[in-house]
Design an enzyme around this catalytic site. Structure first.
Site, mmCIF file in Angstrom:
data_model
loop_
_atom_site.group_PDB
_atom_site.id
_atom_site.type_symbol
_atom_site.label_atom_id
_atom_site.label_comp_id
_atom_site.label_asym_id
_atom_site.label_seq_id
_atom_site.Cartn_x
_atom_site.Cartn_y
_atom_site.Cartn_z
ATOM 1 N N HIS A 195 -29.515 14.500 -2.747
ATOM 2 C CA HIS A 195 -28.821 15.514 -1.942
ATOM 3 C C HIS A 195 -28.512 15.039 -0.529
ATOM 4 C CE1 HIS A 195 -30.566 18.825 -4.778
ATOM 5 N NE2 HIS A 195 -29.555 18.175 -5.299
ATOM 6 N N CYS A 217 -17.872 13.122 9.024
ATOM 7 C CA CYS A 217 -16.676 13.888 9.380
ATOM 8 C C CYS A 217 -15.928 14.243 8.101
ATOM 9 C CB CYS A 217 -15.776 13.068 10.309
ATOM 10 S SG CYS A 217 -14.187 13.874 10.656
ATOM 11 N N GLY A 270 -43.242 18.557 -7.665
ATOM 12 C CA GLY A 270 -42.880 19.497 -6.612
ATOM 13 C C GLY A 270 -41.482 20.053 -6.718
#
Length: 280
Positions: free
Chosen positions: A115, A123, A217
């Site tokens: 991610h 930009c 997790g």
């Protein structure tokens, strides 16, 4: 099977790939989204960020505060355990849904930041990537005293994506791209945004090259992580999940240990035997 003993028996002798989520970083002071006791959260979506200038200003104000917290967090025993397993040749690499870079700080070398990562900004117009630290200097210059005005970092609730929960942001001035004047966005995959294809393919390859998958997790609520569990199960590879609370992947797991990663992962690292030597 639900114990660490079970996990050791299943993983021993296998080359392991790891998939981690926000739950591995909670003991480093970064809260998760869906763990037991987590407050309700409404994470920003990609559509909100690109479609609303006021929302972007509000986001960058919160991020400017939260970034300082992320920058000072340290890896915990779970991160160090995975780095140790990789060092010993038992773990081929780690796919992480986190953006906090704590795996790298713990010493893990083969990490896929699925991610993205909190320390870079991109930009949306010209694709220029700049360090978040450089942007912090520009935001400080544009908003002198803002971070201090909202209170000490330790007094502010921080979200898993380097966001901070603050409300008074109307006077905050975001920064535009230095090169083209375009909109800047953290190099993080937001809800509603697709993970870049090359990262997905690299993660699939890591799972395909391993003999077993260790999930640590993650509630596996979103398909972004669950797809790798499904891939391993499809290919008949054992899946071991270590997580507090139920996950969407439990049905695919050979072993599910309902406990914290900081407790279980060091125990696994201690008890898993070194890989057998390859004959010459």
């Amino acid at each position: 099977m639900t114990t660490v003993d079970d996990a050791v028996r299943v993983l021993a002798g296998n080359r392991i790939a790891a998939l981690t989520g926000a739950g591995i970083s909670t003991d480093s002071g970064i809260p998760d989204y869906r763990g037991p006791g987590s407050p309700p959260r409404n994470p920003m979506t990609y559509q909100q960020f690109i479609g609303d200038e006021d929302f972007r200003r509000h986001y960058w104000a919160r991020n400017h505060v939260g970034w300082r917290h992320m920058h000072r967090t340290e890896p915990n025993a779970g991160h160090h355990a995975l780095a140790d397993l990789e060092e010993r040749g038992l773990l081929s690499g780690t796919i992480t849904q986190n953006v906090d870079l704590l795996h790298q700080e713990a010493g893990s070398r083969n990490v896929i930041d699925l991610h993205g990562r909190y320390d870079r900004v991109i930009c949306l117009s010209c694709s220029l990537v700049v360090p978040r630290a450089a942007l912090a200097e520009r935001l400080d210059a544009l908003n002198p005293g803002f971070a201090e005005s909202v209170g000490a970092v330790g007094d502010i609730e921080i979200a898993p994506d380097a966001d901070a929960v603050i409300s008074a942001t109307a006077h905050f001035r975001p920064a535009a791209c230095d090169s083209c004047g375009g909109v800047l966005k953290p190099e993080i995959v937001y809800f509603g945004e697709n993970v870049p294809r090359d990262r997905v393919d690299a993660a699939y390859s890591m799972v395909d090259d391993a003999d077993a998958l260790l999930v640590a997790g993650s509630s596996l609520t979103v398909m972004s992580g669950l797809r790798f569990v499904k891939r391993a199960a499809r290919d008949g590879k054992p899946v071991v999940i270590v997580n507090r609370g139920a996950t969407r992947g439990d049905v695919y797991a050979m072993v599910k240990v309902d406990d914290g990663t900081s407790t279980v992962l060091p125990e696994l690292a201690k008890r898993l035997p070194a890989p057998a030597a390859t004959p010459r």
